[in-house]
Scaffold this motif. Structure first.
Motif, mmCIF file in Angstrom:
data_model
loop_
_atom_site.group_PDB
_atom_site.id
_atom_site.type_symbol
_atom_site.label_atom_id
_atom_site.label_comp_id
_atom_site.label_asym_id
_atom_site.label_seq_id
_atom_site.Cartn_x
_atom_site.Cartn_y
_atom_site.Cartn_z
ATOM 1 N N ARG A 26 -3.207 12.161 11.710
ATOM 2 C CA ARG A 26 -3.301 10.705 11.848
ATOM 3 C C ARG A 26 -2.247 10.012 10.986
ATOM 4 O O ARG A 26 -1.647 9.024 11.399
ATOM 5 N N HIS A 277 -13.128 15.169 9.970
ATOM 6 C CA HIS A 277 -13.421 14.876 11.369
ATOM 7 C C HIS A 277 -13.592 13.377 11.575
ATOM 8 O O HIS A 277 -14.055 12.664 10.688
ATOM 9 N N SER A 278 -13.261 12.916 12.761
ATOM 10 C CA SER A 278 -13.370 11.488 13.058
ATOM 11 C C SER A 278 -14.812 11.011 13.035
ATOM 12 O O SER A 278 -15.064 9.812 12.878
ATOM 13 N N GLN A 316 -10.192 0.951 9.923
ATOM 14 C CA GLN A 316 -10.117 2.184 10.691
ATOM 15 C C GLN A 316 -11.516 2.771 10.893
ATOM 16 O O GLN A 316 -12.263 2.974 9.922
ATOM 17 N N ILE A 318 -12.667 5.763 11.372
ATOM 18 C CA ILE A 318 -12.978 6.981 10.627
ATOM 19 C C ILE A 318 -13.385 6.663 9.195
ATOM 20 O O ILE A 318 -14.264 7.317 8.618
#
Length: 646
Positions: A26, A277-278, A316, A318
């Motif tokens: 990312r 992980h997202s 964001q 995440i």
């Protein structure tokens, strides 16, 4: 040779091999700003610091409010503090016996005293604590290293005695570096009134140990600069980078150098965000959330402040997901869902959860933080040697106090990438199950295990981990019972437990929210000698009744030994009735039903001599083993867990 083996497994567990599917490039921070952009937005000369100058006594009285006297009283306890010497043999003891505490306890005591003295002097402002603070600062400067004995394997010598020829940055060196940077920021003028050498020496040591070392070294595993596919990046990364960023923002006055250093921390922290992980779950468990996602938030907040809000990742998804994990993992009454080395006790630190929630716009986090705060009996907002957290907690204290406390476990939470699944029902059951793989950070061999709580009381449990020693992070790690799958709620297949390594994992994991069923094939978490082709475990929670159904459908390649299905429980176990296991945990009664024609039960009492475990569970817990009487190549085992309200 033994030291090298310890280092090798430490790397395996915490820096070399992990799930190849975890990492997504990312690079959110690097996309937010490059070095030229940083130079244009960085606030120089500590303009970003939101706290009063030491000499502004009126502002400090207002800032500290009702907490002021508590900080002064705590500091008064340190006025006669005898600064402890960390002896050479204290460091060497780690190699000799594996004991970490003999070095860590006196070192930690000194660092805590410095933090208390800093806050007391900021609160009172009369110079009463300055002399003792000078003693603590000077003693710290005289130490060869600020690194823990257990972490000195990062030296080229690989030994646990500090080597004067090189500097290492670990968690504690970073913590003390940031604490002493704040000490320098607030009090260097006061120190100069006594003797300018004090501030000069402190500034020199911070430059040498932290600033210069960070800029010239790429070799520390937590930096992840030399990331390769499969590398694990855990809480060390944001924790160390957060401390380093504080030191640079408080000490570096050259804009070119500061921009280069800040960008270097951004490149490193990107590795941690990329690794996560997202879905945002913390594979290290709730106990480590404050050091993982929590330290990442502190880092992002500091970066936001230091750039006047120009660099921000708070929008964001995440980042928000990583924050809300801590609230969703709370069961109630101080209990949390724990996997890996995490403890089953502790809901997190309310002030940081609130600040994080406010930053990302999460009502769930802010209300949960207010709920935790309403239960707290703390008289002061102190985060020990983490001066940034202490000061930030004070900054947000009034605002947190105005939020309505509220928390209720959601019906379910599913983390599809990390493979954590939480389910609750109207009868007061909270079921937590996991898939995952057996090389997660702070790993236990536990793919497919579960925990069950009845009216917030743990019944079927994950014990957690004992006091850390050399053995904990060595090639002997999986000789420790808490790490083994046979002391989790899992089967021994053909007499064989799960194995350590990224290849040993749950597969075909899924969650059906309509049926409230979590399913995973855990055959792939066992080594070849288990002779298993398929072992599909499913957990189904009844939405209305206190009932959980566990089903194991299996196919074996060969028959070696009878299967054994293990359950770890906190409550006293009664196996006197065939087909029924009665469990009583402090009056919370549960029954486990099994096929009496298939299994014979046995109970092992597991004595807990380690205080890290006994402080949570008491003197003992119990392992229930259901031992299959017949060996069959394929079949289905069904177990039903029910509340017994009679």
């Amino acid at each position: 040779m033994r030291t090298q083996k310890c280092l090798t497994l430490f790397c395996l567990l915490f820096g070399i091999i992990a799930s190849a599917n975890a990492y997504v490039e990312r690079d959110l921070l690097q996309k937010a700003a490059d070095i030229p952009e940083l130079k244009s937005v960085l606030l120089m000369d500590r303009q970003w610091v939101p706290y009063p100058d030491y000499t502004d006594r009126t502002a400090w009285e207002q800032f500290l409010g009702d907490y002021r006297n508590d900080y002064i009283k705590q500091g008064e306890k340190r006025l006669d503090y005898e600064w402890k010497v960390v002896k050479a043999t204290d460091y060497i003891e780690y190699e000799r016996s594996g004991n970490r505490r003999i070095m860590e306890d006196p070192f930690g005591s000194n660092n805590g005293a410095i933090a208390d003295l800093v806050m007391a002097e900021l609160a009172e402002g009369k110079g009463r604590f300055i002399n003792q603070l000078i003693n603590g600062v000077f003693q710290s400067c005289e130490m060869t290293s600020w690194v823990l004995s257990a972490h000195l394997s990062a030296q080229h010598s690989k030994r646990s005695l500090p080597d004067y020829k090189e500097d290492v940055i670990d968690l504690t060196a970073g913590d003390l570096g940031s604490l002493l940077s704040w000490t320098y920021y607030f009090f260097h003028t006061e120190f100069d009134k006594v003797n300018p050498v004090i501030s000069e020496r402190l500034r020199h040591e911070l430059q040498k140990r932290i600033l210069d070392t960070y800029m010239k070294e790429d070799r520390f595993w937590w930096m992840a600069f030399n990331y390769k596919p499969g590398t694990l990046v855990n809480n060390w990364n944001p924790w160390c980078n957060f401390n380093v960023l504080q030191c640079f923002l408080l000490l570096e006055n050259d804009k070119e150098k500061l921009a280069e250093a800040v960008h270097r921390t951004m490149v490193s922290v990107d590795k941690f965000i990329n690794y996560t992980h997202s879905d945002g779950a913390c594979e290290e468990g709730p106990s480590y959330w404050g050091h993982a996602a929590g330290k990442m938030y502190d880092y992002l907040q500091l970066l936001y402040d230091g750039t006047g809000g120009k660099i921000s990742l708070f929008d964001q998804p995440i980042i928000k997901n990583m924050g809300e994990y801590i609230a969703r993992s709370y069961v109630g009454n101080g209990w949390v869902v724990n996997f890996a080395d995490a403890s089953a006790k502790g809901g997190g630190d309310a002030p940081i959860i609130f600040r994080y929630g406010k930053a990302v716009g999460s009502d769930v986090m802010m209300q949960y933080a207010a709920y935790l705060n309403s239960l707290s009996t703390r008289k002061s907002l102190s985060s020990g040697r983490d001066m940034f957290r202490t000061l930030q907690s004070l900054l947000y204290a009034k605002e947190m106090g105005e939020v309505e406390p509220s928390y209720q476990s959601p019906a379910y939470t599913w983390y599809p990438e990390t493979e954590f699944c939480y389910m609750t029902n109207k009868a007061g059951f909270f079921l937590a199950a996991k898939g995952g793989y057996n090389n997660e950070s702070h790993n236990h061999n536990d793919a497919g295990t579960f925990s069950l709580y009845s009216n917030t009381t743990p019944v079927f449990i994950d014990a957690g981990v004992g006091t850390y020693t050399r053995q904990t992070f060595s090639n002997e790690r999986y000789t420790i019972w808490t790490m083994q799958s046979n002391y989790h709620n899992l089967p021994m297949i053909n007499g064989v437990p799960q194995s350590f390594g990224s290849r040993y994992k749950a597969t075909a994991t899924s969650f059906d929210p309509k049926r409230m069923t979590f399913t995973a094939n855990i055959a792939t978490a066992y080594p070849e000698e288990a002779g298993v082709d398929k072992w599909v475990r499913s957990y189904t929670l009844n939405k209305n009744k206190g009932e959980v159904k566990i089903q194991d459908s299996f196919t074996l390649k060969e028959l070696k030994e009878p299967n054994q299905v293990n359950f770890l429980t906190w409550g006293k176990i009664d196996v006197s009735s065939e087909g029924i296991v009665r469990i009583d945990v402090n009056g919370e009664k549960v029954e486990l039903l099994y096929d009496k024609n298939t299994f014979t039960p046995s109970v092992e009492t597991v004595a807990l001599d380690d205080p890290r475990l006994s402080n949570v569970w008491g003197k003992e817990i119990y392992r229930l083993s259901l031992n299959a009487g017949k060996m069959v190549k394929s079949g289905t085992y069904t177990f039903t867990i029910k509340q017994n309200n009679k």
